[in-house]
Design a protein around this motif. Structure first.
Motif, PDB file in Angstrom:
ATOM      1  N   UNK A 117       0.826  -1.206   0.000  1.00 58.99           N
ATOM      2  CA  UNK A 117       0.000   0.000   0.000  1.00 58.99           C
ATOM      3  C   UNK A 117       0.859   1.255   0.000  1.00 58.99           C
ATOM      4  N   UNK A 118       0.323   2.313  -0.608  1.00 63.95           N
ATOM      5  CA  UNK A 118       0.920   3.639  -0.531  1.00 63.95           C
ATOM      6  C   UNK A 118      -0.211   4.641  -0.308  1.00 63.95           C
ATOM      7  N   UNK A 119       0.036   5.612   0.561  1.00 61.26           N
ATOM      8  CA  UNK A 119      -0.953   6.648   0.874  1.00 61.26           C
ATOM      9  C   UNK A 119      -0.332   8.017   0.609  1.00 61.26           C
ATOM     10  N   UNK A 120      -1.178   8.967   0.156  1.00 61.43           N
ATOM     11  CA  UNK A 120      -0.688  10.304  -0.177  1.00 61.43           C
ATOM     12  C   UNK A 120      -1.859  11.248  -0.395  1.00 61.43           C
ATOM     13  N   UNK A 121      -1.547  12.549  -0.523  1.00 62.29           N
ATOM     14  CA  UNK A 121      -2.554  13.560  -0.848  1.00 62.29           C
ATOM     15  C   UNK A 121      -2.908  13.430  -2.326  1.00 62.29           C
ATOM     16  N   UNK A 122      -4.190  13.560  -2.629  1.00 60.61           N
ATOM     17  CA  UNK A 122      -4.683  13.275  -3.971  1.00 60.61           C
ATOM     18  C   UNK A 122      -5.824  14.222  -4.303  1.00 60.61           C
ATOM     19  N   UNK A 128       0.069  13.649   6.647  1.00 58.27           N
ATOM     20  CA  UNK A 128       1.206  12.731   6.847  1.00 58.27           C
ATOM     21  C   UNK A 128       0.682  11.391   7.373  1.00 58.27           C
ATOM     22  N   UNK A 129       0.193  10.545   6.459  1.00 62.64           N
ATOM     23  CA  UNK A 129      -0.354   9.252   6.904  1.00 62.64           C
ATOM     24  C   UNK A 129       0.737   8.273   7.311  1.00 62.64           C
ATOM     25  N   UNK A 130       0.372   7.354   8.157  1.00 60.74           N
ATOM     26  CA  UNK A 130       1.227   6.219   8.529  1.00 60.74           C
ATOM     27  C   UNK A 130       0.358   4.979   8.407  1.00 60.74           C
ATOM     28  N   UNK A 131       0.857   3.976   7.687  1.00 59.37           N
ATOM     29  CA  UNK A 131       0.081   2.772   7.438  1.00 59.37           C
ATOM     30  C   UNK A 131       0.545   1.673   8.377  1.00 59.37           C
ATOM     31  N   UNK A 132      -0.377   1.215   9.209  1.00 60.63           N
ATOM     32  CA  UNK A 132      -0.179   0.027  10.042  1.00 60.63           C
ATOM     33  C   UNK A 132      -1.367  -0.871   9.732  1.00 60.63           C
ATOM     34  N   UNK A 133      -1.296  -1.499   8.563  1.00 60.79           N
ATOM     35  CA  UNK A 133      -2.448  -2.194   8.002  1.00 60.79           C
ATOM     36  C   UNK A 133      -3.093  -3.123   9.012  1.00 60.79           C
ATOM     37  N   UNK A 134      -4.404  -3.051   9.178  1.00 59.36           N
ATOM     38  CA  UNK A 134      -5.418  -2.391   8.362  1.00 59.36           C
ATOM     39  C   UNK A 134      -5.799  -0.984   8.830  1.00 59.36           C
TER      40      UNK A 134
END
Length: 136
Positions: A74-79, A107-113
């Motif tokens: 996964x990748x997260x960002x402003x869109x 500034x997201x941080x992914x700790x899936x889910x």
């Protein structure tokens, strides 16, 4: 000019990218995300076309913080879907789909889910399996 290469690692899962062309490489090095500079609004950040292999994500990625998951899925960002809104999306690179979060996170941080705000104590977003993902 050649694009800037950014290698994400297990120790550095977030990087800023903007005002130019970039190639983002995940921790496992299994794919590349290409950001091509498109422009910028007056007094604003740059925005970019985002491609994953031969697939192009609809809308535009803002020049901002890009965060990958440790597993590289996964990748997260402003869109922005249309000019000039600012949303947060998470892309499932393995399945070629994306999901727009209900609230903005710079500034997201992914700790899936779970997707958290890495700098503010905002409410995290937890994926439960019934989200309406969009394919690209």
């Amino acid at each position: 000019m050649a694009p800037h290469l950014i290698q994400f690692t297990q120790d550095e899962l977030s990087h800023w990218a903007g005002m130019g062309d970039y190639v983002l490489i995940p921790p496992d090095r299994s794919y590349e995300i290409v950001l091509r500079y498109e422009g910028e609004p007056p007094h604003g950040d740059s925005y970019h076309m985002l491609s994953l292999g031969d697939r192009r994500l609809p809308g535009f990625a803002w020049g901002c913080i890009f965060t990958m998951s440790a597993c590289s899925n996964f990748i997260a960002f402003s869109w922005m879907e249309r000019r000039f809104e600012r949303l947060t999306t998470i892309v499932d690179v393995r399945l070629g789909r994306y999901f727009v979060l209900p609230s903005y996170i710079y500034h997201p941080r992914i700790e899936w889910p779970v997707v958290l705000d890495a700098v503010a104590a905002e409410q995290p977003y937890e994926f439960v399996g019934n989200e309406a993902w969009r394919t690209f």
